[in-house]
Design a protein around this motif. Structure first.
Motif, PDB file in Angstrom:
ATOM      1  N   TYR A  70     -14.176 -11.405  -7.405  1.00 11.92           N
ATOM      2  CA  TYR A  70     -14.131 -12.655  -8.168  1.00 11.92           C
ATOM      3  C   TYR A  70     -12.987 -12.674  -9.179  1.00 11.92           C
ATOM      4  O   TYR A  70     -12.254 -13.662  -9.267  1.00 11.92           O
ATOM      5  CB  TYR A  70     -15.447 -12.862  -8.933  1.00 11.92           C
ATOM      6  N   THR A  71     -12.843 -11.610  -9.921  1.00 11.18           N
ATOM      7  CA  THR A  71     -11.941 -11.619 -11.072  1.00 11.18           C
ATOM      8  C   THR A  71     -10.663 -10.805 -10.878  1.00 11.18           C
ATOM      9  O   THR A  71      -9.741 -10.921 -11.689  1.00 11.18           O
ATOM     10  CB  THR A  71     -12.669 -11.072 -12.316  1.00 11.18           C
ATOM     11  N   GLU A  72     -10.608 -10.002  -9.828  1.00 14.99           N
ATOM     12  CA  GLU A  72      -9.446  -9.119  -9.644  1.00 14.99           C
ATOM     13  C   GLU A  72      -8.869  -9.216  -8.231  1.00 14.99           C
ATOM     14  O   GLU A  72      -8.390  -8.232  -7.672  1.00 14.99           O
ATOM     15  CB  GLU A  72      -9.841  -7.674  -9.969  1.00 14.99           C
ATOM     16  N   ALA A  73      -8.891 -10.425  -7.686  1.00 15.47           N
ATOM     17  CA  ALA A  73      -8.393 -10.630  -6.323  1.00 15.47           C
ATOM     18  C   ALA A  73      -6.927 -10.244  -6.192  1.00 15.47           C
ATOM     19  O   ALA A  73      -6.509  -9.690  -5.163  1.00 15.47           O
ATOM     20  CB  ALA A  73      -8.597 -12.086  -5.908  1.00 15.47           C
ATOM     21  N   ASP A  74      -6.120 -10.507  -7.221  1.00  8.57           N
ATOM     22  CA  ASP A  74      -4.699 -10.165  -7.147  1.00  8.57           C
ATOM     23  C   ASP A  74      -4.498  -8.657  -7.057  1.00  8.57           C
ATOM     24  O   ASP A  74      -3.604  -8.179  -6.343  1.00  8.57           O
ATOM     25  CB  ASP A  74      -3.958 -10.709  -8.380  1.00  8.57           C
ATOM     26  N   GLN A  75      -5.322  -7.898  -7.771  1.00 10.95           N
ATOM     27  CA  GLN A  75      -5.235  -6.436  -7.691  1.00 10.95           C
ATOM     28  C   GLN A  75      -5.631  -5.949  -6.297  1.00 10.95           C
ATOM     29  O   GLN A  75      -5.035  -5.005  -5.768  1.00 10.95           O
ATOM     30  CB  GLN A  75      -6.132  -5.801  -8.760  1.00 10.95           C
ATOM     31  N   ILE A  76      -6.628  -6.577  -5.724  1.00 11.41           N
ATOM     32  CA  ILE A  76      -7.038  -6.209  -4.370  1.00 11.41           C
ATOM     33  C   ILE A  76      -5.883  -6.417  -3.400  1.00 11.41           C
ATOM     34  O   ILE A  76      -5.558  -5.544  -2.588  1.00 11.41           O
ATOM     35  CB  ILE A  76      -8.265  -7.029  -3.928  1.00 11.41           C
ATOM     36  N   LYS A  77      -5.247  -7.575  -3.476  1.00 11.18           N
ATOM     37  CA  LYS A  77      -4.144  -7.890  -2.565  1.00 11.18           C
ATOM     38  C   LYS A  77      -3.000  -6.894  -2.689  1.00 11.18           C
ATOM     39  O   LYS A  77      -2.340  -6.567  -1.695  1.00 11.18           O
ATOM     40  CB  LYS A  77      -3.634  -9.315  -2.836  1.00 11.18           C
ATOM     41  N   LYS A  78      -2.745  -6.413  -3.908  1.00 13.69           N
ATOM     42  CA  LYS A  78      -1.652  -5.474  -4.129  1.00 13.69           C
ATOM     43  C   LYS A  78      -1.963  -4.075  -3.614  1.00 13.69           C
ATOM     44  O   LYS A  78      -1.048  -3.302  -3.316  1.00 13.69           O
ATOM     45  CB  LYS A  78      -1.336  -5.388  -5.629  1.00 13.69           C
ATOM     46  N   ASN A  79      -3.243  -3.745  -3.517  1.00 12.91           N
ATOM     47  CA  ASN A  79      -3.625  -2.357  -3.247  1.00 12.91           C
ATOM     48  C   ASN A  79      -4.247  -2.120  -1.874  1.00 12.91           C
ATOM     49  O   ASN A  79      -4.745  -1.032  -1.607  1.00 12.91           O
ATOM     50  CB  ASN A  79      -4.586  -1.874  -4.339  1.00 12.91           C
ATOM     51  N   ILE A  80      -4.210  -3.141  -1.016  1.00 11.82           N
ATOM     52  CA  ILE A  80      -4.722  -2.974   0.344  1.00 11.82           C
ATOM     53  C   ILE A  80      -3.604  -3.242   1.338  1.00 11.82           C
ATOM     54  O   ILE A  80      -2.549  -3.772   0.997  1.00 11.82           O
ATOM     55  CB  ILE A  80      -5.888  -3.938   0.647  1.00 11.82           C
ATOM     56  N   GLY A  81      -3.857  -2.861   2.595  1.00 13.51           N
ATOM     57  CA  GLY A  81      -3.005  -3.266   3.690  1.00 13.51           C
ATOM     58  C   GLY A  81      -3.769  -4.272   4.523  1.00 13.51           C
ATOM     59  O   GLY A  81      -5.005  -4.242   4.568  1.00 13.51           O
ATOM     60  N   TYR A  82      -3.042  -5.174   5.162  1.00 11.12           N
ATOM     61  CA  TYR A  82      -3.711  -6.208   5.958  1.00 11.12           C
ATOM     62  C   TYR A  82      -2.877  -6.534   7.183  1.00 11.12           C
ATOM     63  O   TYR A  82      -1.675  -6.772   7.079  1.00 11.12           O
ATOM     64  CB  TYR A  82      -3.944  -7.475   5.126  1.00 11.12           C
ATOM     65  N   MET A  83      -3.525  -6.523   8.329  1.00 12.66           N
ATOM     66  CA  MET A  83      -2.870  -6.907   9.578  1.00 12.66           C
ATOM     67  C   MET A  83      -3.685  -8.030  10.180  1.00 12.66           C
ATOM     68  O   MET A  83      -4.848  -7.859  10.525  1.00 12.66           O
ATOM     69  CB  MET A  83      -2.795  -5.719  10.536  1.00 12.66           C
ATOM     70  N   SER A  84      -3.077  -9.204  10.284  1.00  9.63           N
ATOM     71  CA  SER A  84      -3.807 -10.388  10.720  1.00  9.63           C
ATOM     72  C   SER A  84      -4.010 -10.409  12.225  1.00  9.63           C
ATOM     73  O   SER A  84      -3.373  -9.656  12.976  1.00  9.63           O
ATOM     74  CB  SER A  84      -3.062 -11.658  10.290  1.00  9.63           C
ATOM     75  N   GLN A  85      -4.901 -11.287  12.649  1.00 10.85           N
ATOM     76  CA  GLN A  85      -5.215 -11.434  14.070  1.00 10.85           C
ATOM     77  C   GLN A  85      -3.978 -11.868  14.848  1.00 10.85           C
ATOM     78  O   GLN A  85      -3.736 -11.407  15.957  1.00 10.85           O
ATOM     79  CB  GLN A  85      -6.338 -12.449  14.244  1.00 10.85           C
ATOM     80  N   LYS A  86      -3.198 -12.761  14.259  1.00  5.54           N
ATOM     81  CA  LYS A  86      -1.939 -13.166  14.863  1.00  5.54           C
ATOM     82  C   LYS A  86      -0.833 -12.275  14.308  1.00  5.54           C
ATOM     83  O   LYS A  86      -0.897 -11.814  13.183  1.00  5.54           O
ATOM     84  CB  LYS A  86      -1.643 -14.638  14.557  1.00  5.54           C
ATOM     85  N   PHE A  87       0.184 -12.027  15.094  1.00  6.87           N
ATOM     86  CA  PHE A  87       1.260 -11.132  14.681  1.00  6.87           C
ATOM     87  C   PHE A  87       1.844 -11.580  13.350  1.00  6.87           C
ATOM     88  O   PHE A  87       2.197 -12.737  13.164  1.00  6.87           O
ATOM     89  CB  PHE A  87       2.340 -11.098  15.767  1.00  6.87           C
ATOM     90  N   SER A  88       1.959 -10.646  12.405  1.00  9.27           N
ATOM     91  CA  SER A  88       2.229 -11.007  11.022  1.00  9.27           C
ATOM     92  C   SER A  88       3.636 -10.684  10.531  1.00  9.27           C
ATOM     93  O   SER A  88       3.932 -10.882   9.356  1.00  9.27           O
ATOM     94  CB  SER A  88       1.217 -10.301  10.107  1.00  9.27           C
ATOM     95  N   LEU A  89       4.507 -10.192  11.404  1.00  9.63           N
ATOM     96  CA  LEU A  89       5.878  -9.911  11.000  1.00  9.63           C
ATOM     97  C   LEU A  89       6.791 -11.086  11.369  1.00  9.63           C
ATOM     98  O   LEU A  89       6.354 -12.076  11.935  1.00  9.63           O
ATOM     99  CB  LEU A  89       6.359  -8.611  11.645  1.00  9.63           C
ATOM    100  N   TYR A  90       8.067 -10.950  11.055  1.00  8.40           N
ATOM    101  CA  TYR A  90       9.020 -12.033  11.283  1.00  8.40           C
ATOM    102  C   TYR A  90       9.784 -11.805  12.583  1.00  8.40           C
ATOM    103  O   TYR A  90      10.563 -10.861  12.707  1.00  8.40           O
ATOM    104  CB  TYR A  90       9.989 -12.134  10.102  1.00  8.40           C
ATOM    105  N   ASP A  91       9.571 -12.701  13.539  1.00  9.58           N
ATOM    106  CA  ASP A  91      10.182 -12.558  14.863  1.00  9.58           C
ATOM    107  C   ASP A  91      11.702 -12.606  14.822  1.00  9.58           C
ATOM    108  O   ASP A  91      12.374 -12.018  15.679  1.00  9.58           O
ATOM    109  CB  ASP A  91       9.677 -13.664  15.797  1.00  9.58           C
ATOM    110  N   ASP A  92      12.273 -13.336  13.855  1.00 13.26           N
ATOM    111  CA  ASP A  92      13.725 -13.490  13.826  1.00 13.26           C
ATOM    112  C   ASP A  92      14.431 -12.388  13.040  1.00 13.26           C
ATOM    113  O   ASP A  92      15.664 -12.400  12.914  1.00 13.26           O
ATOM    114  CB  ASP A  92      14.102 -14.860  13.256  1.00 13.26           C
ATOM    115  N   LEU A  93      13.667 -11.419  12.524  1.00 13.07           N
ATOM    116  CA  LEU A  93      14.238 -10.233  11.896  1.00 13.07           C
ATOM    117  C   LEU A  93      14.116  -9.051  12.845  1.00 13.07           C
ATOM    118  O   LEU A  93      13.234  -9.016  13.702  1.00 13.07           O
ATOM    119  CB  LEU A  93      13.521  -9.903  10.584  1.00 13.07           C
ATOM    120  N   THR A  94      14.997  -8.072  12.697  1.00 14.72           N
ATOM    121  CA  THR A  94      14.890  -6.868  13.509  1.00 14.72           C
ATOM    122  C   THR A  94      13.742  -6.005  12.993  1.00 14.72           C
ATOM    123  O   THR A  94      13.186  -6.259  11.907  1.00 14.72           O
ATOM    124  CB  THR A  94      16.187  -6.046  13.458  1.00 14.72           C
ATOM    125  N   ALA A  95      13.401  -4.975  13.769  1.00 14.63           N
ATOM    126  CA  ALA A  95      12.347  -4.064  13.326  1.00 14.63           C
ATOM    127  C   ALA A  95      12.715  -3.435  11.987  1.00 14.63           C
ATOM    128  O   ALA A  95      11.883  -3.363  11.070  1.00 14.63           O
ATOM    129  CB  ALA A  95      12.124  -2.980  14.380  1.00 14.63           C
TER     130      ALA A  95
END
Length: 249
Positions: A70-95
């Protein structure tokens, strides 16, 4: 220091009159590989969004790496890794460009990022194609790269939303070897999957039905409790009890 990575107590999310997640409770230990199963509409994606700080619960409580949803969602986002169901990287950038871009977002200093970049390229087998645009790479390589980027900053927890969808069985196995390595390094892995055989690879598995956790145990414990030979059989037994069809999850 607490050995609890994620703690949820009566976690609930409603959308108007519809209850997508209904008072779910569970505890996940550090370094555990936790499988989160459920049919489409069962509520697993909504639950994951609450745990990753992307969606505020309607009621209940949850702590992720010691941070309050509830109160520390920004801290959670900074301290976890997340891989979405759909590919989450940028197709027009190289690896390489993708790795360096996300390394900059995570605030990894240049010397360490250079070392980690070399490690990712070697681990994923991308040496010969590291300068090609990601959009041109096979799906399996994309998924392995996305996982490597999600764990680039050594998060305490990584959330994987159906990470092996659309890849061949050999690549799926290679992907799970990367998950094992992450777990052995102390990273907690929270993974949703619709491949029932993958549930067998988890330390524990929960199965959601109609927004509630209908079962939670080790794979062997679930099979014993439901007199089943596989997790798929357990899943089918529980899914038959569902009263909703195709609700948004």
């Amino acid at each position: 220091m607490s050995e609890t990575a994620i703690l949820a107590e009566d976690l609930t999310r409603k959308f108007g009159d519809f209850t997508a997640v209904n008072r779910i409770s569970f505890e996940i230990k550090k370094g555990e590989i936790f499988g989160f199963l459920g049919a489409n509409g069962a509520g697993k994606t909504t639950a994951m969004k609450m745990l990753t700080g992307l969606l505020i619960p309607t009621s209940g409580a949850a702590m992720v790496s010691g941070w309050d949803v509830y109160t520390e969602a920004d801290q959670i986002k900074k301290n976890i890794g997340y891989m979405s169901q759909k590919f989450s990287l940028y197709d027009d950038l190289t690896a390489l460009e993708n790795i360096r871009f996300y390394g900059g977002i995570y605030g990894i200093d240049r010397a360490l990022l250079n070392r980690k970049t070399n490690e990712v390229v070697e681990k994923t087998g991308l040496a010969d194609v590291k300068n090609k645009q990601v959009g041109s790479l096979p799906q399996g390589w994309k998924q392995k790269l996305a996982f490597s980027v999600a764990t680039l900053h050594n998060p305490s927890i990584v959330f994987l939303d159906e990470p092996t969808g659309g890849v061949d069985p050999v690549t799926r196995r290679q992907f799970w070897e990367m998950i094992y390595e992450a777990s052995e390094a102390g990273i907690t892995v929270f993974v949703t999957t619709h491949y029932m055989d993958e549930a067998e690879y988890c330390d524990r598995v929960s199965i959601m039905v109609d927004g509630t956790i209908a079962a939670l145990d080790t794979p062997d414990g679930l099979k014993e409790s439901y007199s089943a030979e596989s997790i798929e059989e357990v899943f089918i037994q529980l899914a038959r009890k569902s009263t909703t069809v195709d609700n948004p999850s």
